[in-house]
Scaffold this active site. Structure first.
Site, PDB file in Angstrom:
ATOM      1  N   LYS A  11       1.003  -1.228  -0.183  1.00  0.00           N
ATOM      2  CA  LYS A  11       0.043   0.300  -0.087  1.00  0.00           C
ATOM      3  C   LYS A  11       1.119   0.892  -0.123  1.00  0.00           C
ATOM      4  CE  LYS A  11      -3.904  -2.737   1.855  1.00  0.00           C
ATOM      5  NZ  LYS A  11      -4.999  -3.018   2.706  1.00  0.00           N
ATOM      6  N   HIS A  98      -7.902  -2.995  -6.243  1.00  0.00           N
ATOM      7  CA  HIS A  98      -8.651  -3.063  -4.589  1.00  0.00           C
ATOM      8  C   HIS A  98      -9.411  -2.174  -3.972  1.00  0.00           C
ATOM      9  CE1 HIS A  98      -6.834  -2.820  -0.481  1.00  0.00           C
ATOM     10  NE2 HIS A  98      -6.295  -3.823  -0.555  1.00  0.00           N
ATOM     11  N   GLU A 170     -10.972 -10.010  -0.489  1.00  0.00           N
ATOM     12  CA  GLU A 170     -11.091  -9.784   0.110  1.00  0.00           C
ATOM     13  C   GLU A 170     -12.173  -8.724   0.888  1.00  0.00           C
ATOM     14  OE1 GLU A 170      -6.448  -8.452   0.292  1.00  0.00           O
ATOM     15  OE2 GLU A 170      -7.356  -6.282  -0.552  1.00  0.00           O
ATOM     16  N   SER A 216      -6.839  -9.226   7.389  1.00  0.00           N
ATOM     17  CA  SER A 216      -6.200  -9.738   8.696  1.00  0.00           C
ATOM     18  C   SER A 216      -5.526 -10.856   8.331  1.00  0.00           C
ATOM     19  CB  SER A 216      -6.978  -8.744   9.635  1.00  0.00           C
ATOM     20  OG  SER A 216      -7.083  -7.886   9.875  1.00  0.00           O
TER      21      SER A 216
HETATM   22  P1  13P Z   1      -4.289  -6.432   6.253  1.00  0.00           P
HETATM   23  O1  13P Z   1      -3.262  -7.655   5.909  1.00  0.00           O
HETATM   24  O2  13P Z   1      -3.422  -5.267   6.247  1.00  0.00           O
HETATM   25  O3  13P Z   1      -5.730  -6.386   6.524  1.00  0.00           O
HETATM   26  O4  13P Z   1      -5.049  -5.910   4.204  1.00  0.00           O
HETATM   27  C1  13P Z   1      -4.855  -6.623   3.338  1.00  0.00           C
HETATM   28  C2  13P Z   1      -4.735  -6.066   2.153  1.00  0.00           C
HETATM   29  O5  13P Z   1      -6.037  -5.469   1.878  1.00  0.00           O
HETATM   30  C3  13P Z   1      -4.273  -6.245   1.296  1.00  0.00           C
HETATM   31  O6  13P Z   1      -4.526  -6.434   0.634  1.00  0.00           O
END
Ligand code: 13P
Length: 256
Positions: A11, A98, A170, A216
């Site tokens: 990110k 995303h 996700e 997570s």
């Molecule tokens: P987290 O693992 O921080 O929850 O993020 C997941 C994600 O959005 C991966 O693209």
């Protein structure tokens, strides 16, 4: 081909030196034993992609993805990054759709469809993200939402295209919240996606598409998720910013 994959989405995190340090940490950690048959992908910030790719030229384990691309090939789109630009850096893949792109930048399923086309036209694998919000989960209508994202984002693609499209489920309520979906919740959705793929394409394609879970996912819960038959691996956010945590998740995938 269905693959076991652990992908790290960094990110909008890391400075240049932090990014390079993280790559060095992963290079040092990842051995044949840990990686096994697992495909490892990292998606650093776009600004650092070139240096990351260069530092991995001799590394056989780590592939590199971008976090987004523009839907046009080129043109007057100040500040944007096109798929041909990414391809020119020898990247392997690009994340599309995303939930943060959908939520904060208004990306729609139709936008994602065009971006997936851009990725494939430029020989980049597309990691297409889908998933419901908390409200949609609570309403009980989440599977409809997810399958609509699949139907509209994958509109017009044929079975052969699915060789280069990875799906990432996700759930928005699990992203960055510490509230992971239970292995059963995730497995149910992954199985539903595969049923849809079998109807939309054919049963062989449904079996062969790689479907990742994200939200997570941490060293402590990865093994239970990866033990489920339709969960092929993970798209990892926060835990991918630590070389040791990301390595532990890769090891969990390899050993599951
Ligand atoms: P987290 O693992 O921080 O929850 O993020 C997941 C994600 O959005 C991966 O693209």
């Amino acid at each position: 081909m269905r693959r076991r994959i652990v992908a790290g989405n960094w990110k909008m995190n890391t400075t240049h030196s932090e990014a390079m340090e993280l790559v060095e940490g992963l290079k040092a950690n990842l051995t044949e034993d840990i990686v096994g048959e697992t495909g490892v992908i990292i998606a650093p910030p776009a600004l650092f992609l070139n240096d990351v790719v260069e530092s991995l030229v001799e590394n056989e384990f780590i592939a590199v993805a971008a976090q987004n691309c523009h839907h046009e090939e080129s043109g007057a789109f100040t500040g944007e990054i096109s798929a041909p630009m990414l391809a020119s850096l020898d990247l392997d893949a690009v994340i599309i759709g995303h939930s943060e792109r959908r939520q904060y930048f208004g990306e729609t399923n139709a936008d994602c469809k065009v971006k997936i086309g851009q990725a494939l036209n430029n020989e980049l694998a597309a990691i297409y993200c889908i998933g419901e919000t908390l409200e949609e989960r609570k309403s009980g209508q989440f599977m409809e939402v997810i399958l609509k994202q699949c139907a509209e984002g994958l509109e017009g693609f044929i079975a052969e295209d699915m060789d280069n499209i990875i799906l990432a489920y996700e759930p928005v309520w699990a992203i960055g919240t510490g509230e992971v979906a239970s292995p059963e919740q995730a497995q149910d959705v992954h199985a539903g996606i595969r049923t849809w793929l079998a109807e939309r394409f054919d049963s062989e394609t449904a079996e062969n598409v790689t479907v990742l879970y994200g939200g997570s996912c941490k060293p402590g819960n990865a093994a239970d998720l990866f033990a489920k038959k339709d969960i092929d691996g993970g798209l990892i956010g926060g835990a991918s910013l630590s070389a040791d945590d990301f390595t532990a998740i890769i090891a969990a995938r390899t050993n599951a």
